[in-house]
Scaffold this active site. Structure first.
Site, PDB file in Angstrom:
ATOM      1  N   LEU A 126      -0.097 -10.608  13.479  1.00  0.00           N
ATOM      2  CA  LEU A 126      -0.781 -11.887  13.236  1.00  0.00           C
ATOM      3  C   LEU A 126      -1.167 -11.992  11.768  1.00  0.00           C
ATOM      4  O   LEU A 126      -1.983 -11.212  11.275  1.00  0.00           O
ATOM      5  CB  LEU A 126      -2.041 -11.955  14.113  1.00  0.00           C
ATOM      6  CG  LEU A 126      -2.838 -13.258  14.003  1.00  0.00           C
ATOM      7  CD1 LEU A 126      -2.045 -14.423  14.577  1.00  0.00           C
ATOM      8  CD2 LEU A 126      -4.176 -13.119  14.721  1.00  0.00           C
ATOM      9  N   HIS A 230     -10.752  -3.285   9.828  1.00  0.00           N
ATOM     10  CA  HIS A 230     -10.605  -3.625   8.413  1.00  0.00           C
ATOM     11  C   HIS A 230     -11.291  -4.985   8.199  1.00  0.00           C
ATOM     12  O   HIS A 230     -11.180  -5.872   9.058  1.00  0.00           O
ATOM     13  CB  HIS A 230      -9.101  -3.717   8.126  1.00  0.00           C
ATOM     14  CG  HIS A 230      -8.745  -3.832   6.697  1.00  0.00           C
ATOM     15  ND1 HIS A 230      -8.845  -5.025   6.012  1.00  0.00           N
ATOM     16  CD2 HIS A 230      -8.284  -2.922   5.815  1.00  0.00           C
ATOM     17  CE1 HIS A 230      -8.452  -4.835   4.775  1.00  0.00           C
ATOM     18  NE2 HIS A 230      -8.111  -3.561   4.621  1.00  0.00           N
TER      19      HIS A 230
HETATM   20  C1  SCA Z   1      -6.210 -13.472  11.672  1.00  0.00           C
HETATM   21  C2  SCA Z   1      -6.027 -14.752  10.918  1.00  0.00           C
HETATM   22  C3  SCA Z   1      -4.643 -15.319  11.202  1.00  0.00           C
HETATM   23  C4  SCA Z   1      -7.065 -15.805  11.431  1.00  0.00           C
HETATM   24  O1  SCA Z   1      -7.021 -16.977  10.674  1.00  0.00           O
HETATM   25  P1  SCA Z   1      -8.356 -17.559   9.981  1.00  0.00           P
HETATM   26  O2  SCA Z   1      -8.917 -16.504   9.067  1.00  0.00           O
HETATM   27  O3  SCA Z   1      -8.010 -18.892   9.389  1.00  0.00           O
HETATM   28  O4  SCA Z   1      -9.283 -17.761  11.271  1.00  0.00           O
HETATM   29  P2  SCA Z   1     -10.681 -18.525  11.411  1.00  0.00           P
HETATM   30  O5  SCA Z   1     -10.422 -19.669  12.348  1.00  0.00           O
HETATM   31  O6  SCA Z   1     -11.295 -18.805  10.085  1.00  0.00           O
HETATM   32  O7  SCA Z   1     -11.579 -17.434  12.096  1.00  0.00           O
HETATM   33  C5  SCA Z   1     -11.372 -17.062  13.429  1.00  0.00           C
HETATM   34  C6  SCA Z   1     -12.723 -16.728  14.040  1.00  0.00           C
HETATM   35  O8  SCA Z   1     -13.248 -15.562  13.388  1.00  0.00           O
HETATM   36  C7  SCA Z   1     -14.565 -15.807  12.926  1.00  0.00           C
HETATM   37  N1  SCA Z   1     -14.757 -15.021  11.702  1.00  0.00           N
HETATM   38  C8  SCA Z   1     -14.255 -15.266  10.486  1.00  0.00           C
HETATM   39  N2  SCA Z   1     -14.609 -14.311   9.611  1.00  0.00           N
HETATM   40  C9  SCA Z   1     -15.380 -13.430  10.294  1.00  0.00           C
HETATM   41  C10 SCA Z   1     -16.058 -12.234   9.948  1.00  0.00           C
HETATM   42  N3  SCA Z   1     -16.000 -11.740   8.726  1.00  0.00           N
HETATM   43  N4  SCA Z   1     -16.732 -11.583  10.911  1.00  0.00           N
HETATM   44  C11 SCA Z   1     -16.766 -12.061  12.187  1.00  0.00           C
HETATM   45  N5  SCA Z   1     -16.140 -13.204  12.571  1.00  0.00           N
HETATM   46  C12 SCA Z   1     -15.454 -13.874  11.643  1.00  0.00           C
HETATM   47  C13 SCA Z   1     -14.606 -17.305  12.688  1.00  0.00           C
HETATM   48  O9  SCA Z   1     -15.936 -17.785  12.751  1.00  0.00           O
HETATM   49  C14 SCA Z   1     -13.759 -17.831  13.842  1.00  0.00           C
HETATM   50  O10 SCA Z   1     -14.514 -17.889  15.032  1.00  0.00           O
HETATM   51  P3  SCA Z   1     -14.847 -19.293  15.742  1.00  0.00           P
HETATM   52  O11 SCA Z   1     -13.511 -19.824  16.191  1.00  0.00           O
HETATM   53  O12 SCA Z   1     -15.736 -18.926  16.867  1.00  0.00           O
HETATM   54  O13 SCA Z   1     -15.488 -20.136  14.674  1.00  0.00           O
HETATM   55  C15 SCA Z   1      -6.253 -14.539   9.385  1.00  0.00           C
HETATM   56  O14 SCA Z   1      -7.614 -14.202   9.147  1.00  0.00           O
HETATM   57  C16 SCA Z   1      -5.369 -13.453   8.794  1.00  0.00           C
HETATM   58  O15 SCA Z   1      -4.187 -13.682   8.517  1.00  0.00           O
HETATM   59  N6  SCA Z   1      -5.930 -12.255   8.533  1.00  0.00           N
HETATM   60  C17 SCA Z   1      -5.268 -11.167   7.756  1.00  0.00           C
HETATM   61  C18 SCA Z   1      -4.281 -10.399   8.561  1.00  0.00           C
HETATM   62  C19 SCA Z   1      -4.870  -9.553   9.682  1.00  0.00           C
HETATM   63  O16 SCA Z   1      -5.742  -8.717   9.450  1.00  0.00           O
HETATM   64  N7  SCA Z   1      -4.336  -9.779  10.873  1.00  0.00           N
HETATM   65  C20 SCA Z   1      -4.739  -9.104  12.081  1.00  0.00           C
HETATM   66  C21 SCA Z   1      -4.040  -7.758  12.196  1.00  0.00           C
HETATM   67  S1  SCA Z   1      -4.256  -7.111  13.826  1.00  0.00           S
HETATM   68  C22 SCA Z   1      -2.991  -7.790  14.730  1.00  0.00           C
HETATM   69  O17 SCA Z   1      -2.058  -8.344  14.234  1.00  0.00           O
HETATM   70  C23 SCA Z   1      -3.168  -7.756  16.216  1.00  0.00           C
HETATM   71  C24 SCA Z   1      -3.983  -8.896  16.700  1.00  0.00           C
HETATM   72  C25 SCA Z   1      -3.178 -10.126  17.112  1.00  0.00           C
HETATM   73  O18 SCA Z   1      -1.949 -10.142  16.977  1.00  0.00           O
HETATM   74  O19 SCA Z   1      -3.795 -11.103  17.647  1.00  0.00           O
END
Ligand code: SCA
Ligand code: ARG
Length: 346
Positions: A126, A230
């Site tokens: 993701l 992380h």
């Molecule tokens: C994971 C995504 C795609 C999510 O996209 P966004 O960041 O735009 O999402 P978002 O809508 O802003 O946030 C999603 C929810 O998390 C909450 N949120 C945001 N930051 C937070 C923090 N620091 N601590 C706790 N919660 C947090 C938000 O309030 C929201 O909840 P509410 O909806 O309640 O407001 C991205 O962050 C990303 O690409 N991350 C980097 C790559 C990564 O680490 N990927 C996961 C690897 S692990 C993996 O791949 C397996 C998991 C899987 O495949 O699903």
């Protein structure tokens, strides 16, 4: 509009870019062109294959910005893990050392190597480019996989897991791995993670400690990151917890990141999604946001639409229907974005 669709051969460069941006510890996207090409080919074959049971399929989706044509993210599902090679975890357990005579009772945590998740489906890969981390894009990308699973349940294991990236710094130093490296391996974390990502996992069986490890013998820094994610993975785990996923004391064998699990039919988006018939035309007010997907395999499309639901029918306009490859009278699956609050906990 952002649409989710199966990855295609021409997305190689975009995937290469995402692999570069995702960094060390994002195991499933190593920087290896041949492997990325093989991943795309495997996914294309998986969507095309006719099957009624989970096997060695890996489905990789991309998010495409329909205005620019740019691929801005990826999300994957493995049909069922550990069937062709062993799939390892550490299980965090306890042993009690007790001497009633001396009045000493001590509970000690242990980490035991196991293959307990063999057969489960796995969410993986993701990633959304930073430029597009806004609005409901992240939710769309993560959740669209559940509509696919709900429409094609026989293709996946009954339980679905996700391995969350554990703690490491920008140079790829992982406190948990550091301890393992000192005692058992002559490999740094980026190399171990890379070898796992390209499928060279035999070294795990050969070198990993085979007896349970007493957690209190690890360095304090290593103990502190067991079950921790992380920082960039906080949003991903928040999304899964809202879907009903739980941490059951299984962690990654390299960085001790948590694995979370949920029975597929308990996942919020699966439970509250509905099969509907598409009606194309003028929208009645009030129209609301739905996550909507067609029920195709190779032509799968999902997106967030503004629509109006009436009994078993979902009314959408012609433009949105065209983006999702839907015609009037087609079957589809939808999830009301407002029903996220149906979640049992967060
Ligand atoms: C994971 C995504 C795609 C999510 O996209 P966004 O960041 O735009 O999402 P978002 O809508 O802003 O946030 C999603 C929810 O998390 C909450 N949120 C945001 N930051 C937070 C923090 N620091 N601590 C706790 N919660 C947090 C938000 O309030 C929201 O909840 P509410 O909806 O309640 O407001 C991205 O962050 C990303 O690409 N991350 C980097 C790559 C990564 O680490 N990927 C996961 C690897 S692990 C993996 O791949 C397996 C998991 C899987 O495949 O699903
Ligand atoms: N070392 C780890 N804990 N890796 C977890 C991998 C992150 C993510 N699940 C992926 O698909 O790549």
């Amino acid at each position: 509009m952002l649409i989710i669709r199966p990855i295609a051969k021409q997305d190689f460069q975009a995937l290469q870019e995402i692999a570069e941006q995702s960094g060390i510890g994002f195991t499933s996207l190593p920087q290896n062109d041949e492997l990325l090409k093989a991943k795309i080919a495997r996914s294309v074959n998986s969507f095309a294959c006719q099957t009624d049971k989970p096997g060695d399929q890996g489905y990789l989706f991309v998010a495409e910005d329909t205005e620019t044509g740019e691929v801005v993210g990826t999300a994957g599902i493995e049909a069922s893990v550990g069937l062709t090679d062993a799939f390892y975890h550490y299980r965090l357990g306890s042993v009690v050392h007790s001497s009633p005579e001396l009045g000493i009772h001590k509970t000690v945590k242990t980490l035991s190597l196991c293959n307990d998740y063999t057969g489960a489906a796995e969410l993986c890969t993701l990633f959304l480019k930073k430029s597009h981390r806004r609005g409901s894009n992240g939710r769309l990308l993560a959740k669209s996989r559940f509509l696919f699973m709900a429409s094609h349940p026989l293709r996946f294991g009954d339980t679905v897991i996700a391995e969350m990236r554990g703690v490491s710094d920008e140079q790829g130093r992982s406190p948990f791995w550091q301890w393992l490296q000192e005692h058992f391996f002559d490999l740094d974390f980026p190399t171990a993670d890379y070898l796992t990502g390209i499928g060279e996992k035999r070294f795990i069986a050969e070198l990993m400690p085979k007896y349970p490890i007493y957690v209190n013998l690890l360095s304090k820094a290593a103990q502190d990151v067991i079950g921790q994610v992380h920082p960039s993975t906080e949003p991903a785990i928040a999304l899964l917890k809202k879907e009903g996923f739980r941490y059951k004391n299984y962690v990654d064998i390299f960085d001790a990141g948590p694995t979370v699990e949920c029975p597929v039919d308990h996942v919020e988006t699966v439970r509250y999604s509905q099969a509907v018939v598409i009606r194309i035309g003028e929208l009645a007010t009030p129209a609301t946001e739905f996550l909507l997907a067609n029920t195709c395999l190779t032509n799968y499309r999902a997106g967030v639409v503004t629509a109006h639901q009436q009994e078993g029918e979902l009314f959408i306009d012609a433009k949105q229907a065209a983006m999702l490859g839907l015609s009037d009278g087609d079957g589809a699956r939808c999830f009301a974005m407002s029903s996220d609050s149906n979640s049992t906990s967060s």
